[in-house]
Design an enzyme around this catalytic site. Structure first.
Site, PDB file in Angstrom:
ATOM      1  CB  SER A  11      -8.183  -2.447   1.763  1.00  9.79           C
ATOM      2  OG  SER A  11      -8.137  -1.433   0.784  1.00  9.79           O
ATOM      3  CB  CYS A  73     -13.045  -3.198  -1.231  1.00  9.42           C
ATOM      4  SG  CYS A  73     -11.392  -3.802  -1.611  1.00  9.42           S
ATOM      5  CD  GLU A 152      -5.328   3.982   2.374  1.00  4.96           C
ATOM      6  OE1 GLU A 152      -5.109   4.253   3.556  1.00  4.96           O
ATOM      7  OE2 GLU A 152      -6.470   3.683   1.949  1.00  4.96           O
ATOM      8  CB  CYS A 186      -9.301   0.310  -7.228  1.00  5.96           C
ATOM      9  SG  CYS A 186      -8.641   0.710  -5.597  1.00  5.96           S
ATOM     10  CG  HIS A 188      -7.979   3.459  -2.415  1.00  8.90           C
ATOM     11  ND1 HIS A 188      -8.553   2.296  -1.969  1.00  8.90           N
ATOM     12  CD2 HIS A 188      -7.260   3.954  -1.366  1.00  8.90           C
ATOM     13  CE1 HIS A 188      -8.188   2.076  -0.706  1.00  8.90           C
ATOM     14  NE2 HIS A 188      -7.410   3.076  -0.322  1.00  8.90           N
TER      15      HIS A 188
HETATM   16  N1  DGL Z   1     -10.252   0.200  -2.440  1.00  6.80           N
HETATM   17  C1  DGL Z   1      -9.668  -1.104  -2.738  1.00  6.80           C
HETATM   18  C2  DGL Z   1     -10.262  -1.605  -4.033  1.00  6.80           C
HETATM   19  O1  DGL Z   1     -11.305  -1.097  -4.416  1.00  6.80           O
HETATM   20  C3  DGL Z   1      -8.189  -0.982  -2.672  1.00  6.80           C
HETATM   21  C4  DGL Z   1      -7.530  -2.288  -2.641  1.00  6.80           C
HETATM   22  C5  DGL Z   1      -6.239  -2.332  -1.953  1.00  6.80           C
HETATM   23  O2  DGL Z   1      -6.232  -2.197  -0.738  1.00  6.80           O
HETATM   24  O3  DGL Z   1      -5.250  -2.604  -2.635  1.00  6.80           O
HETATM   25  O4  DGL Z   1      -9.764  -2.482  -4.691  1.00  6.80           O
END
Ligand code: DGL
Length: 271
Positions: A11, A73, A152, A186, A188
């Protein structure tokens, strides 16, 4: 032997944690990365929207001649892996199962924590597989919706008062539960690993969903004769659905290398 590139998407910036590990483990492979920075976050959206976005991300990546696609993701892997795999002629690898396997191997007291986006936690994807692989494991799960916007926006460092406060607020239940392993469900979240590790202490193992899948990518390529035999470091191409300059600035920090003037903006809604 196959010189085609590996497509990787997320994402936003989180999937770069997978790219970083791919570069380390499979340095000769070419990588094409797409970050849907114009529509991040996915994790608070409905399964229908996440599937629609994922299909568009894959349709864009498939404009290239790819040998495999990595869903870097946790949210898309939780909601859409089966559909996307069915629709693609090349292997599609998600992050959930590899991370669960790593956690099942890491835990000694069978108390595992799981953090992810709201959609990921609501889907029960990680827990379902963990209970199959290691029944009897006590799972404590929690959604951490503020982590993705923090990352982000480049706010991920330990010592940043805001980051430390949010980490402490979200992770207190894991301390109470006595988990010895925490799945960063996640992609991130590994960018927050220092802050998370600093709060939980060194006795808690952190499992990065972004990195864990790279072992699987390696195995899938090897099993299918898809590894490259090209010498030297593979090429990297970066695409984003919002400002390429913002992407480049943050990606350069995350990847630890200067990727200025390398990202291209695309109109993902047209795919
Ligand atoms: N990197 C995405 C994940 O692993 C983030 C999801 C998001 O955009 O909320 O879930």
């Amino acid at each position: 032997m196959d010189k085609r590139a590996i497509g990787v998407f997320d994402s936003g910036m989180g999937g770069l944690t997978t790219v970083r590990e791919l570069e380390r483990r499979l340095p000769h492979e070419d990588i094409i990365y797409f970050g849907d920075t114009g529509r991040v976050p996915y994790g608070s959206r409905s399964p229908e929207t996440i599937l629609r976005y994922a299909r568009q991300d894959v349709a864009f990546l498939r404009t290239f001649d790819l040998k495999a696609i990595v869903i870097a993701c946790g949210t898309v892997s939780s909601i859409a892996l089966d559909e996307i795999s069915k629709e693609c002629p090349v292997p599609v690898i998600g992050v959930v199962e590899p991370a669960v396997k790593a956690a099942a191997e890491a835990t000694k007291n069978e108390k595992v924590g799981l953090i992810g986006t709201q959609s990921t936690i609501a889907s029960g994807s990680y827990e379902r597989i963990l209970r199959k692989i290691r029944p009897g494991t006590e799972v404590t799960a929690r959604a951490c919706p503020l982590f993705v916007p923090l990352v982000e926006n480049g706010r991920f460092r330990r010592g940043d008062a805001l980051v430390d406060m949010v980490v402490a607020e979200y992770l207190e239940p894991f301390k109470e539960a006595g988990v010895d392993t925490l799945v960063l469900g996640c992609t991130h979240y590994p960018l927050l690993a220092e802050a998370i590790g600093g709060y939980l202490g060194p006795e808690v193992s952190l499992v990065s969903s972004g990195a864990a899948c790279v072992e699987t990518v390696h195995r899938v390529l090897a099993d299918n004769g898809l590894e490259t035999d090209a010498p030297g470091v593979g090429t990297r191409r970066y695409f984003a659905s919002d400002s390429p300059e913002s992407f480049e600035a943050l990606a350069s920090i995350f990847l630890g290398e200067d990727i200025r003037h390398q990202a291209v903006q695309i109109a993902i809604e047209t795919y």
